[in-house]
Structures are given as structure tokens and as C-alpha cells.
Design an enzyme around this catalytic site. Sequence first.
Site, PDB file in Angstrom:
ATOM      1  N   SER A  89      65.489  -5.691   4.472  1.00 32.07           N
ATOM      2  CA  SER A  89      64.579  -4.659   4.778  1.00 32.07           C
ATOM      3  C   SER A  89      63.150  -4.949   4.847  1.00 32.07           C
ATOM      4  CB  SER A  89      64.812  -3.610   3.774  1.00 32.07           C
ATOM      5  OG  SER A  89      63.739  -2.499   3.612  1.00 32.07           O
ATOM      6  N   TYR A 143      65.551  -0.408  -5.125  1.00 32.50           N
ATOM      7  CA  TYR A 143      65.580  -0.719  -3.739  1.00 32.50           C
ATOM      8  C   TYR A 143      64.769  -2.086  -3.560  1.00 32.50           C
ATOM      9  CZ  TYR A 143      66.322  -0.051   1.292  1.00 32.50           C
ATOM     10  OH  TYR A 143      66.532  -0.150   2.539  1.00 32.50           O
TER      11      TYR A 143
END
Length: 286
Positions: A150, A163
Site C-alpha cells: 500500500s 494497517y
Amino acid sequence: MSSTDGATPPLRDKVVVITGAGSGIGRALALRAARDGARLALSDVDGEGLAETARQAELSGAAAVLTDKVDVADRAAMAGYATAVAEHYGVVDVVVNNAGVSLTGQFQKLTYDDFDWIMGINFWGVVHGSKEFLPHLKASGDGHLVNISSLFGLLSMPGQSAYNAAKYAVRGFSESLREELLIEGAPVTLTVVHPGGIKTAIARNARYAEGEDGARTARLFDKKLARTTPEKAAEVIFDGMLAGKARVLVGGDAHLLHTVAKVLGSRYQDLVAKRYDSLAQPKPVE
């Protein structure tokens, strides 16, 4: 990526494995490979979404479609899945460890179970897919391993500790593994992908810590942060993979913010903290 001059499409008859194929980037990757005439092995925990992806892939020209409902966090299940795919097709050419989830919340409000959940899918899912499929990719003689991290695997954001931890872990693991493959001279390329805001349902399907306004955050993500379509993301990912790139950034926001973080160094963290309220606690990008 597709041929426009009569040449054979690069993924024609290749066996392409995609986890998290029931929606979003995973579905877009499946349909993109299908248009090249690839043989697909698709998995997801969402059986209905997976069936719809398979239906669309068949209509898009896939040479074959194999579907399995698999939880990437389940080590034994992933081991069995890799064996089953290799036995079914006889070869594995491409593996995209795409399955992922999101979790928003201040660290002190998150539980250990929250961390176990997101690490199980976002990090261990990538490790399982890499570990179990790598021997088959080597045996193909020209394998490609693609691990989806990401933009938040390159820079951090408040409210995204879990995350960020998972996506940074994917990056570190993948870059180390790539170095090992290069030293070994293995016939496998490894590409780590860092998407920015992609127009998927990740924010709407996310988990939120107590006190988080999930609906508001999802609306913000959908309206202001998700700027790249899954279809465009799939093109960029496969183009980067076929070019043998070590790192692929997806979306103008990913390129811009990564550049800002590189220029500012650790000072970007101070800037983010000062502007935290105006940033409105953005959702993690895929």
C-alpha cells in the site's frame, strides 16, 4: 499490455493465481488477465463475489477459470490450495497476493484481536501465498510473484497503526525475499505494489475501533481519496510485473505523497500531526 498488432498477449495461456479476487483490484486483475486469455485460479472468502468474478472472467475470454473459497490467513488451507492449483493446471506462472482488509482506530482503542485479524490477512496471507506457491513459480522457469502492499507501506498515518504495520511488513518481507531470489538466480521476478486511493469497497467493508465514525470515513474515502479505478490499477500492476519492476506505485496520489515523504524525511510525520484535524482521519488506501 494487450496486443494491438497481432502479437500474442503476454498472459495468453499463463496460469495466473489471484487471491482476494471477489471484488476490487482482485476482480480487475482477473478480468485483465482474462482478456489476454490466461488460465485463472481465483480465490476469496466471499463466495458470491468470487462467483461473479468468475462469470465475468469467462465472458472476458479467460482460457479457464478455477475458483476456491480460501482464507489466506489459514496456513494449512493455503498449503492445500497451492498444491491443488498446481495439480489442476500442471504449472503456476503468476501469483498475485492481493487479499486484504482495513482497520481504522487509535492504537490505544485497538485490541490484540484487531491486530491478530489484520496481520493474519494482510501480512500472513502474503507470506503464506509466497511460501506455498514459490516452488511452483520456480518450476515454471519464468514465474512472477506480486505482493500488494500500500501507499501506507511507504508512509504512516495516525489511526492506521495496525494497517501501517501490516503493509510495512509486506514491503520489508517482499524486498528481502526479492534479494534472496536475485542472489539465488531463481527464475522468478518479485514486484511489490503500493496503490494509493483505489475506487473499491475497502472503506465500506472495513473494521473500526470503538468511537470511530465508520460511515463518515467511508464517505470521505469514496468521495475524496479514491481517485484511481481498479481497472487502471490492474493495468499498472501487470505492466510493472511484466517489466520486472521491483516496486510499482499506483495512482498520482501515491507518487505525490511518496515523493513528499522522501523529500521531508521523518519531518513529514510532524506535518501530518499538525494537520491531523483537517485530514479528517483518512481511510487506509489499498
